[in-house]
Design a protein around this motif. Structure first.
Motif, PDB file in Angstrom:
ATOM      1  N   ALA A  58       0.843  -1.196   0.000  1.00 19.00           N
ATOM      2  CA  ALA A  58       0.000   0.000   0.000  1.00 19.00           C
ATOM      3  C   ALA A  58       0.880   1.248   0.000  1.00 19.00           C
ATOM      4  O   ALA A  58       1.873   1.318   0.741  1.00 19.00           O
ATOM      5  N   PHE A  59       0.512   2.225  -0.826  1.00 17.73           N
ATOM      6  CA  PHE A  59       1.288   3.457  -0.969  1.00 17.73           C
ATOM      7  C   PHE A  59       0.350   4.651  -0.834  1.00 17.73           C
ATOM      8  O   PHE A  59      -0.570   4.817  -1.640  1.00 17.73           O
ATOM      9  N   LYS A  60       0.597   5.479   0.176  1.00 18.95           N
ATOM     10  CA  LYS A  60      -0.206   6.682   0.353  1.00 18.95           C
ATOM     11  C   LYS A  60       0.313   7.766  -0.578  1.00 18.95           C
ATOM     12  O   LYS A  60       1.506   8.066  -0.587  1.00 18.95           O
ATOM     13  N   CYS A  61      -0.580   8.353  -1.363  1.00 17.00           N
ATOM     14  CA  CYS A  61      -0.140   9.338  -2.354  1.00 17.00           C
ATOM     15  C   CYS A  61      -1.297  10.250  -2.749  1.00 17.00           C
ATOM     16  O   CYS A  61      -2.415   9.783  -2.975  1.00 17.00           O
ATOM     17  N   ASP A  62      -1.015  11.529  -2.848  1.00 20.01           N
ATOM     18  CA  ASP A  62      -1.947  12.494  -3.431  1.00 20.01           C
ATOM     19  C   ASP A  62      -1.723  12.471  -4.935  1.00 20.01           C
ATOM     20  O   ASP A  62      -0.738  13.015  -5.431  1.00 20.01           O
ATOM     21  N   VAL A  63      -2.620  11.832  -5.678  1.00 19.92           N
ATOM     22  CA  VAL A  63      -2.387  11.645  -7.108  1.00 19.92           C
ATOM     23  C   VAL A  63      -2.391  12.953  -7.882  1.00 19.92           C
ATOM     24  O   VAL A  63      -1.917  13.005  -9.020  1.00 19.92           O
ATOM     25  N   SER A  64      -2.913  14.018  -7.275  1.00 18.68           N
ATOM     26  CA  SER A  64      -2.917  15.308  -7.966  1.00 18.68           C
ATOM     27  C   SER A  64      -1.557  16.003  -7.916  1.00 18.68           C
ATOM     28  O   SER A  64      -1.343  17.000  -8.600  1.00 18.68           O
TER      29      SER A  64
END
Length: 244
Positions: A58-64
């Motif tokens: 699992a990778f936490k990321c703000d795709v914007s």
């Protein structure tokens, strides 16, 4: 089957994204789950995937965030080796009539739903090009095909995804990369939990019911397997007939 392949799925901690991640894992793919904020849900999904006998991270990321996406893709390559499949599912809604919609509500939806997909494609495409193979699936919406009152921002983002899909399909076809879009109708997820069964919108669905996340997952799974190697640039509705 997808044995040995790595699938990157955004918005994968719940709803349609989770269903797609589980389906691809069931076909043998290792899964990179990209999520926005709910670490507990993401880890719960990752555990369910590992129980199927494949790897899941699992990778936490703000795709914007263009830079954050690059960092995340690099981390996925380091942990899982590569990316073979990209499913752009991350999406939000901030509904409101156009005459009252605030600028940040419009920008926020475009940034996640459309720019987020661009960011992921931009940073994964060099991997696909080097390998001369890859599958991209963008989760659009029938709102992007027919519009929806109170969702000018959402419909614009999903219509933009369709244009992005077709352009990417044309650009990457010569490198063996297929890019397609799925346009769901009303699907039973957290995003649609307030749509009651007696909502007048339901009367416009010829099949008379909302769809299931697992039904979207089945179509996504088809599009990323070898049987779909001659399909690219398509937008496939899965909406019970709503937008026909």
């Amino acid at each position: 089957m997808l044995n040995g392949e790595v699938a990157l799925v955004t918005g994968a901690s719940r709803g349609i994204g989770k269903a797609i991640a589980l389906k691809l894992a069931g076909l043998g793919a290792d899964i990179a789950l990209v999520y926005a904020g709910n670490t507990e849900k993401a880890e719960e999904t990752a555990s369910q995937i590992r129980a199927l006998g494949v790897r899941a991270e699992a990778f936490k990321c703000d795709v914007s965030d263009f830079g954050a996406v690059k960092t995340t893709v690099d981390e996925i390559k380091a942990k899982l080796g590569t990316v073979d499949i990209l499913v752009n599912n991350a999406g939000i809604t901030k509904d409101g009539l156009i005459m009252n919609m605030k600028e940040e509500a419009f920008d926020g939806v475009i940034d996640i739903n459309l720019k987020g997909a661009f960011n992921m494609i931009r940073h994964c495409s060099p991997i696909f090009i080097r390998k001369r193979s890859g599958k991209i699936v963008n989760i659009s919406s029938v709102a992007g095909l027919m519009g929806n009152p109170g969702q000018a921002n959402y419909a614009a983002s999903k219509a933009g995804l369709i244009g992005l899909t077709k352009s990417v399909a044309r650009e990457l076809a010569s490198r063996g990369v297929c890019c397609n879009a799925i346009a769901p109708g009303f699907i039973q997820t957290d995003m649609t939990e307030n749509i009651a069964s007696d909502n007048p919108l339901m009367a416009n669905i010829p099949l008379g019911r909302m769809g299931l996340p697992e039904e979207i997952a089945e179509l996504a799974a088809f599009l990323v397997q070898d049987g779909a190697n001659y399909i690219t640039g398509e937008v496939i509705r899965i909406d019970g007939g709503l937008a026909m």
